[in-house]
Design an enzyme around this catalytic site. Structure first.
Site, PDB file in Angstrom:
ATOM      1  N   LYS A 131       5.408  21.770 -10.365  1.00  0.00           N
ATOM      2  CA  LYS A 131       6.796  21.529 -10.770  1.00  0.00           C
ATOM      3  C   LYS A 131       6.945  21.772 -12.267  1.00  0.00           C
ATOM      4  CE  LYS A 131      10.153  17.874 -11.507  1.00  0.00           C
ATOM      5  NZ  LYS A 131      10.556  16.488 -11.293  1.00  0.00           N
ATOM      6  N   ALA A 137       8.805  14.102  -6.024  1.00  0.00           N
ATOM      7  CA  ALA A 137       8.809  14.862  -7.279  1.00  0.00           C
ATOM      8  C   ALA A 137       8.312  13.957  -8.393  1.00  0.00           C
ATOM      9  CB  ALA A 137      10.215  15.349  -7.586  1.00  0.00           C
ATOM     10  N   GLN A 161      -1.551  24.837 -25.118  1.00  0.00           N
ATOM     11  CA  GLN A 161      -0.631  24.104 -24.245  1.00  0.00           C
ATOM     12  C   GLN A 161       0.802  24.551 -24.512  1.00  0.00           C
ATOM     13  OE1 GLN A 161      -0.678  22.212 -21.675  1.00  0.00           O
ATOM     14  NE2 GLN A 161      -2.851  21.797 -21.433  1.00  0.00           N
ATOM     15  N   GLY A 163       0.810  -1.221   0.000  1.00  0.00           N
ATOM     16  CA  GLY A 163       0.000   0.000   0.000  1.00  0.00           C
ATOM     17  C   GLY A 163       0.835   1.258   0.000  1.00  0.00           C
TER      18      GLY A 163
HETATM   19  C1  FAD Z   1      15.855   7.929  -2.084  1.00  0.00           C
HETATM   20  C2  FAD Z   1      14.637   7.793  -2.953  1.00  0.00           C
HETATM   21  C3  FAD Z   1      14.074   8.926  -3.544  1.00  0.00           C
HETATM   22  C4  FAD Z   1      12.979   8.805  -4.383  1.00  0.00           C
HETATM   23  N1  FAD Z   1      12.481   9.912  -5.009  1.00  0.00           N
HETATM   24  C5  FAD Z   1      11.499   9.770  -5.932  1.00  0.00           C
HETATM   25  C6  FAD Z   1      10.995  10.873  -6.637  1.00  0.00           C
HETATM   26  O1  FAD Z   1      11.379  12.020  -6.421  1.00  0.00           O
HETATM   27  N2  FAD Z   1      10.031  10.660  -7.565  1.00  0.00           N
HETATM   28  C7  FAD Z   1       9.547   9.409  -7.819  1.00  0.00           C
HETATM   29  O2  FAD Z   1       8.699   9.248  -8.708  1.00  0.00           O
HETATM   30  N3  FAD Z   1       9.963   8.363  -7.110  1.00  0.00           N
HETATM   31  C8  FAD Z   1      10.929   8.504  -6.190  1.00  0.00           C
HETATM   32  N4  FAD Z   1      11.353   7.419  -5.483  1.00  0.00           N
HETATM   33  C9  FAD Z   1      10.674   6.138  -5.667  1.00  0.00           C
HETATM   34  C10 FAD Z   1       9.356   6.158  -4.894  1.00  0.00           C
HETATM   35  O3  FAD Z   1       9.613   6.297  -3.520  1.00  0.00           O
HETATM   36  C11 FAD Z   1       8.579   4.887  -5.135  1.00  0.00           C
HETATM   37  O4  FAD Z   1       8.556   4.569  -6.495  1.00  0.00           O
HETATM   38  C12 FAD Z   1       7.155   5.033  -4.685  1.00  0.00           C
HETATM   39  O5  FAD Z   1       7.076   5.538  -3.397  1.00  0.00           O
HETATM   40  C13 FAD Z   1       6.446   3.714  -4.734  1.00  0.00           C
HETATM   41  O6  FAD Z   1       6.951   2.854  -3.755  1.00  0.00           O
HETATM   42  P1  FAD Z   1       6.314   1.423  -3.647  1.00  0.00           P
HETATM   43  O7  FAD Z   1       4.852   1.584  -3.506  1.00  0.00           O
HETATM   44  O8  FAD Z   1       6.831   0.604  -4.772  1.00  0.00           O
HETATM   45  O9  FAD Z   1       6.956   0.830  -2.313  1.00  0.00           O
HETATM   46  P2  FAD Z   1       6.648   1.159  -0.753  1.00  0.00           P
HETATM   47  O10 FAD Z   1       6.205   2.542  -0.548  1.00  0.00           O
HETATM   48  O11 FAD Z   1       7.863   0.687  -0.013  1.00  0.00           O
HETATM   49  O12 FAD Z   1       5.429   0.209  -0.401  1.00  0.00           O
HETATM   50  C14 FAD Z   1       5.601  -1.170  -0.172  1.00  0.00           C
HETATM   51  C15 FAD Z   1       4.334  -1.712   0.458  1.00  0.00           C
HETATM   52  O13 FAD Z   1       4.447  -3.126   0.565  1.00  0.00           O
HETATM   53  C16 FAD Z   1       4.044  -3.504   1.872  1.00  0.00           C
HETATM   54  N5  FAD Z   1       4.698  -4.756   2.243  1.00  0.00           N
HETATM   55  C17 FAD Z   1       5.991  -5.101   2.084  1.00  0.00           C
HETATM   56  N6  FAD Z   1       6.193  -6.336   2.601  1.00  0.00           N
HETATM   57  C18 FAD Z   1       4.994  -6.766   3.064  1.00  0.00           C
HETATM   58  C19 FAD Z   1       4.552  -7.942   3.728  1.00  0.00           C
HETATM   59  N7  FAD Z   1       5.374  -8.935   4.043  1.00  0.00           N
HETATM   60  N8  FAD Z   1       3.244  -8.017   4.082  1.00  0.00           N
HETATM   61  C20 FAD Z   1       2.363  -7.021   3.805  1.00  0.00           C
HETATM   62  N9  FAD Z   1       2.742  -5.885   3.184  1.00  0.00           N
HETATM   63  C21 FAD Z   1       4.034  -5.755   2.842  1.00  0.00           C
HETATM   64  C22 FAD Z   1       4.474  -2.329   2.752  1.00  0.00           C
HETATM   65  O14 FAD Z   1       3.806  -2.323   3.990  1.00  0.00           O
HETATM   66  C23 FAD Z   1       4.061  -1.175   1.861  1.00  0.00           C
HETATM   67  O15 FAD Z   1       2.690  -0.918   2.030  1.00  0.00           O
HETATM   68  C24 FAD Z   1      12.424   7.524  -4.611  1.00  0.00           C
HETATM   69  C25 FAD Z   1      12.958   6.405  -3.974  1.00  0.00           C
HETATM   70  C26 FAD Z   1      14.063   6.521  -3.160  1.00  0.00           C
HETATM   71  C27 FAD Z   1      14.630   5.298  -2.513  1.00  0.00           C
END
Ligand code: FAD
Length: 497
Positions: A81, A53, A150, A17
């Protein structure tokens, strides 16, 4: 592909999530009312909570979901942005903008960048003055362009945690079922696909299609199906980031991200309406964590609001993104350092392609899935090349990172593009590009990297005509920008709607 018909996908389960999970759940619930969508997330594990961002395509995504801009900005402490300001990338002290706007024609006699260079006249101002959003950014002004004209594209900054919560509320309204709990076991089908998830409290969640949005854990595609990881860290060596917010410093709200090159990486500065997001992305092979932390704190414009948080990552992607009945989106599928804010864009791209296949009625066949995977691999490689362009054109030699980046052997796809530009001024584009030719021009120009010879077609325009075209465009952009409100004033008017 396993599933033989569309009914095989009646139950879609999203694992995770974070932004990726809730983007997937909301989009699936909007596009696929015939399927049930259930999302499993663990509050104990939480979400990564960075990623503030974005890229302009997010606006198309919001439009499809019927999201109101003002409501979204209010809920996420969002700001507008126009692009990114790059500081110290070519040499210390130099800066340039990569904004989401154009410089007019890119080829032929009308190519203003070519004419600007050919004339080489200081009275014409900088090339950036030919690009509307770059001028807006440099003056801190903003206004949404009118629908019919645009002039430029734009994106947003937002609080990543609030964004996931905002989408969650929308998804729940559209019928997504949310299950809270930690997944401790994954049961497989005889053909290797995933059958059901077991939670720590013993409950089970069964599904026909599983969307793995479990973040860096890559619970299904990585850990369960053991899909190999294609490592890009020999090309993009950054593998850590310190992240830390500071208070908002004064009324000036920059309508752009800033990326400042440092000794072993770069620092981001992302203005939100209530605070500023800061981070330092760095390569641990060139600097230790403590020194990188100190460098972040030195960059910040205000006192930290929290302890800096260390994040570890490896750049690259899973070899395949869709395997059996598992499709990975977001960090579980791969990660490229956030220099051009492309992660959420890559989620959106995968999601769009996946939903298009699901909407075809029958479950995608083997070839369709292979095409999906090949398209996603290309998309990651194109973005990787674009990010590398920012580094490899550097003239910096002051630290190990910069010396390594300028001497690095480039991927063939990037080497060819650089060669084509240098030899002929052509901005070659492959399929599945994330960034168009104008973006490539912005980086080449910003890094002072020009073709060796001018296109003879430029001589088809008389120098005086070229001069007038440049002066007129510059003047009309200046006049449009002068009439715009500051970003801060404009945002306040939108939030008050
Ligand atoms: C340093 C850094 C900077 C970033 N900056 C940008 C940016 O500027 N712009 C951009 O587009 N993206 C950026 N990103 C990437 C961005 O953070 C992610 O692409 C975005 O937040 C999506 O993350 P996610 O949903 O894939 O993972 P997460 O937010 O980590 O979500 C993972 C989910 O899986 C669940 N989960 C994991 N294991 C289990 C389990 N065993 N049981 C139940 N649930 C579980 C967790 O609870 C969580 O809900 C950045 C990333 C990093 C590391």
């Amino acid at each position: 592909m396993d599933a033989a018909n569309h009914s095989a996908y009646k139950r879609i389960v999203v694992v995770g999530g974070g932004a990726a999970g809730w983007m997937a759940a909301t989009a699936l619930a909007t596009a696929q009312p015939a399927s049930t969508v259930e999302l499993v997330e663990s509050e104990e594990i939480g979400i990564i909570g960075v990623g503030e961002a974005t890229f302009p395509s997010i606006r198309a995504f919001h439009k499809i979901l019927g999201i109101d801009e003002a409501e979204f900005l209010r809920a996420t402490n969002g700001t507008y942005k126009l692009g990114i300001e790059f500081c110290n990338w070519r040499t210390q002290g130099e800066r340039y903008f990569h904004t989401f706007g154009d410089f007019g024609a890119l080829t032929g006699p009308q190519a203003l960048w070519g004419q600007h260079r050919r004339l080489g006249d200081d009275a014409l101002g900088a090339l950036g003055e030919q690009c509307l959003p770059s001028v807006m950014a440099s003056q801190g002004r903003f206004q949404v362009p009118p629908e019919r004209e645009q002039f430029f594209n734009y994106a947003y900054h937002f609080d990543a945690v609030l964004y996931a919560g905002f989408l969650r509320a929308l998804a729940l309204k559209r019928g997504v079922r949310r299950t809270e709990g930690r997944i401790v076991d994954v049961a497989r089908r005889a053909d290797g696909g995933v059958n059901q998830l077991r939670l720590a409290d013993g409950r089970t969640v069964a599904g026909d299609l599983f969307i793995d949005c479990s973040g860096f854990a890559s619970l299904l595609l990585g850990r369960t199906l053991d899909e190999p990881f294609v490592d890009f860290s020999h090309w993009l060596p950054a593998d850590r980031a310190w992240a830390c917010p500071s208070g908002r410093n004064g009324p000036d709200l920059a309508p752009y991200t800033r990326a400042t090159a440092l000794e072993a990486g770069w620092a981001w500065r992302i203005p939100l309406s209530n605070r500023t997001g800061h981070g330092h992305v760095f390569a641990s092979r060139y600097i230790d964590e403590e020194r990188a932390r100190t460098q972040l704190l030195e960059q910040m414009d205000g006192p930290p609001l929290a302890e800096p948080r260390l994040l570890r990552f490896t750049t690259g992607h899973r070899a395949r993104f869709w395997v059996h009945n598992v499709v990975a989106l977001g960090l579980s599928s791969g990660f490229l350092e956030p220099l051009e804010s492309t992660s959420i864009f890559l989620v959106q791209s995968g999601l769009g392609r996946m939903i298009e296949l699901l909407l075809q009625g029958a479950a995608p066949g083997r070839q369709a899935v292979a095409d999906y995977n090949a398209g996603m691999v290309r998309q990651f490689e194109r973005v990787r090349d674009f990010i590398m362009l920012h580094y490899c054109l550097t003239a910096r030699r002051d630290s190990k990172l910069w010396r390594a980046m300028m001497a690095m052997e480039l991927p063939d796809t990037l080497a060819f593009k650089i060669h084509a530009w240098r030899q002929t001024g052509a901005l070659h584009q492959y399929s599945d590009e994330g960034f168009d030719a104008t973006s490539w021009l912005a980086i080449h120009a910003g890094m002072g990297h020009w073709p060796e010879r001018a296109d003879p077609a430029l001589r088809e325009m008389a120098p005086e005509a070229a001069r007038q075209a440049l002066l007129q465009r510059r003047a009309s952009i200046a006049a449009v920008v002068a009439a715009m409100p500051s970003h801060d004033a404009y945002l306040r008017s939108v939030l008050a709607r």
